[in-house]
Design an enzyme around this catalytic site. Sequence first.
Site, PDB file in Angstrom:
ATOM      1  N   ARG A  23      29.909  35.061  40.288  1.00 18.95           N
ATOM      2  CA  ARG A  23      29.829  36.242  39.422  1.00 18.95           C
ATOM      3  C   ARG A  23      29.080  37.382  40.090  1.00 18.95           C
ATOM      4  O   ARG A  23      29.555  38.515  40.136  1.00 18.95           O
ATOM      5  CB  ARG A  23      29.164  35.885  38.096  1.00 18.95           C
ATOM      6  CG  ARG A  23      29.989  34.868  37.321  1.00 18.95           C
ATOM      7  CD  ARG A  23      29.341  34.447  36.011  1.00 18.95           C
ATOM      8  NE  ARG A  23      30.079  33.323  35.448  1.00 18.95           N
ATOM      9  CZ  ARG A  23      30.330  33.152  34.159  1.00 18.95           C
ATOM     10  NH1 ARG A  23      29.874  33.994  33.281  1.00 18.95           N
ATOM     11  NH2 ARG A  23      31.008  32.102  33.733  1.00 18.95           N
ATOM     12  N   ASP A  80      38.456  22.130  39.827  1.00 20.34           N
ATOM     13  CA  ASP A  80      39.389  23.261  39.985  1.00 20.34           C
ATOM     14  C   ASP A  80      39.235  24.187  41.192  1.00 20.34           C
ATOM     15  O   ASP A  80      40.079  24.232  42.096  1.00 20.34           O
ATOM     16  CB  ASP A  80      39.414  24.097  38.691  1.00 20.34           C
ATOM     17  CG  ASP A  80      38.046  24.461  38.122  1.00 20.34           C
ATOM     18  OD1 ASP A  80      37.040  24.201  38.782  1.00 20.34           O
ATOM     19  OD2 ASP A  80      37.993  25.026  37.004  1.00 20.34           O
ATOM     20  N   GLU A 136      27.503  29.802  39.623  1.00 22.66           N
ATOM     21  CA  GLU A 136      27.746  30.983  38.784  1.00 22.66           C
ATOM     22  C   GLU A 136      27.179  32.241  39.430  1.00 22.66           C
ATOM     23  O   GLU A 136      27.796  33.304  39.394  1.00 22.66           O
ATOM     24  CB  GLU A 136      27.141  30.807  37.376  1.00 22.66           C
ATOM     25  CG  GLU A 136      27.698  29.633  36.579  1.00 22.66           C
ATOM     26  CD  GLU A 136      29.124  29.839  36.058  1.00 22.66           C
ATOM     27  OE1 GLU A 136      29.767  30.841  36.415  1.00 22.66           O
ATOM     28  OE2 GLU A 136      29.595  28.963  35.299  1.00 22.66           O
ATOM     29  N   GLU A 190      42.753  31.572  32.635  1.00 19.91           N
ATOM     30  CA  GLU A 190      43.578  30.842  33.611  1.00 19.91           C
ATOM     31  C   GLU A 190      45.094  30.940  33.386  1.00 19.91           C
ATOM     32  O   GLU A 190      45.859  31.000  34.347  1.00 19.91           O
ATOM     33  CB  GLU A 190      43.160  29.357  33.651  1.00 19.91           C
ATOM     34  CG  GLU A 190      41.773  29.120  34.264  1.00 19.91           C
ATOM     35  CD  GLU A 190      40.623  29.438  33.337  1.00 19.91           C
ATOM     36  OE1 GLU A 190      40.860  29.569  32.105  1.00 19.91           O
ATOM     37  OE2 GLU A 190      39.471  29.568  33.817  1.00 19.91           O
TER      38      GLU A 190
HETATM   39  C1  DMJ Z   1      35.531  31.300  35.468  1.00 17.72           C
HETATM   40  O1  DMJ Z   1      34.163  31.441  35.446  1.00 17.72           O
HETATM   41  C2  DMJ Z   1      35.977  30.884  36.840  1.00 17.72           C
HETATM   42  O2  DMJ Z   1      37.334  31.140  36.963  1.00 17.72           O
HETATM   43  C3  DMJ Z   1      35.718  29.449  37.148  1.00 17.72           C
HETATM   44  O3  DMJ Z   1      36.238  29.057  38.393  1.00 17.72           O
HETATM   45  C4  DMJ Z   1      36.261  28.547  36.082  1.00 17.72           C
HETATM   46  N1  DMJ Z   1      36.756  29.282  34.955  1.00 17.72           N
HETATM   47  C5  DMJ Z   1      35.922  30.288  34.404  1.00 17.72           C
HETATM   48  C6  DMJ Z   1      36.572  30.996  33.235  1.00 17.72           C
HETATM   49  O4  DMJ Z   1      37.324  30.164  32.433  1.00 17.72           O
END
Ligand code: DMJ
Length: 413
Positions: A39, A168, A35, A302
Amino acid sequence: MLCEIFIYTSGLLYSPESSRTNNRMSGNGEASLFEVNIRYVGGLLSAYYLTGEELFKNKAVELGEKLLPAFNTPTGIPRGVINLGSGTSWSWGWASAGSSILAEFGTLHLEFVHLTELSNDPVYKEKVMSIRKLLNKIEKPHGLYPNFLSPVSGNWVQHHVSIGGLGDSFYEYLIKSYLMSDKTDEDAKTTYYNAMEAIEANLVQKSPGGLTYMAEWRGGILDHKMGHLACFSGGMIGIGADDGAPEKRQHYLDLAAEITHTCHESYARSTTKLGPEAFRFDSGAEATATRLSDRYYILRPEVIESYMYMWRLTHDPKYRDWGWEAVEALEQHCRVESGFSGIRDVYTATVSHDNMQQSFFLSETLKYLYLLFSDDDLLPFEDWVFNTEAHPLPVIRKSCLQDDATEEKTVSD
Ligand code: DMJ
């Protein structure tokens, strides 16, 4: 693009050594490596590239350096949680047997390559390259990448595979690493297309009603569930369509469109026209949540992310129509006095708010909506890739790529 940005900025040479001995960041916060990277490091890098302000570059590198102790494991696979003051790191309590998570250690590459480019310090790129090396080397069940890996032994801990949560953005960063390298990172490209083949062979399904979806795989048994998180994959498969085998280009575009259509259905089939956290394709369900615990929507991006990519790739107006439906649903059900809030049940007309505006609502959901209704020359895909938190990072032109990261680029570049 990157060289041009160096021309734009003052050309001050950043010294990794002075940064390492002159730690201005302090504090004992415990944080998620993943994160903080997507971020904050991603956000600071973008802020630097969009403004040219040295402060953002220096803070990005300073913060990146704070994350390095997490990689001090027998395999170089980082642990998920780090104390930014002491540098102690550990695995999430909920992760099987002290394992690290694929979507976490596999979602560092874009930012760390930029940290090396900006700092002239090879360490960041070395760290992510050693993750890639280990992943290339170990055996993959049916070519698939399970979500849990031991940072001690370098072995998979259990065979749960998902293109949604826990897996993902690992796949996303493979194709984006290739695109961000000005299509020079052949290794990332090969790994991406091989992974896609395995996913198609084992996870991609068609429902009785004709909806294409990505199931989850648990040691060979399919769980016919698709998380909202997995809906980013429409856009990812779309941007990856051009660079695989030429005869598969249309196939990937079709698959991207089908997945995006299914994700739109998960919105269209709810009362609020917003999609649930997870939807299923079993016991008669088709793109709807069957469990109470999956019915919430926390302002996730998404589905809209895939609309934006598919709009740019095809200019089919349905993607803008679908995006507008989401805008109206957000306005109607999520707007509150002081901002926007998640809702507890997308299938109930009288909504109950969760009283939370997740930070990805601003950085991703609204940004993707803005881009969906903007011209293609705003942050064009030829010049920019978006990190997984939608922070734009410039493509590093072939002529600018530094393998050993020892030289500062100059105006003459
Ligand atoms: C985000 O923090 C990022 O896209 C992460 O890869 C997974 N999805 C969340 C938001 O849903």
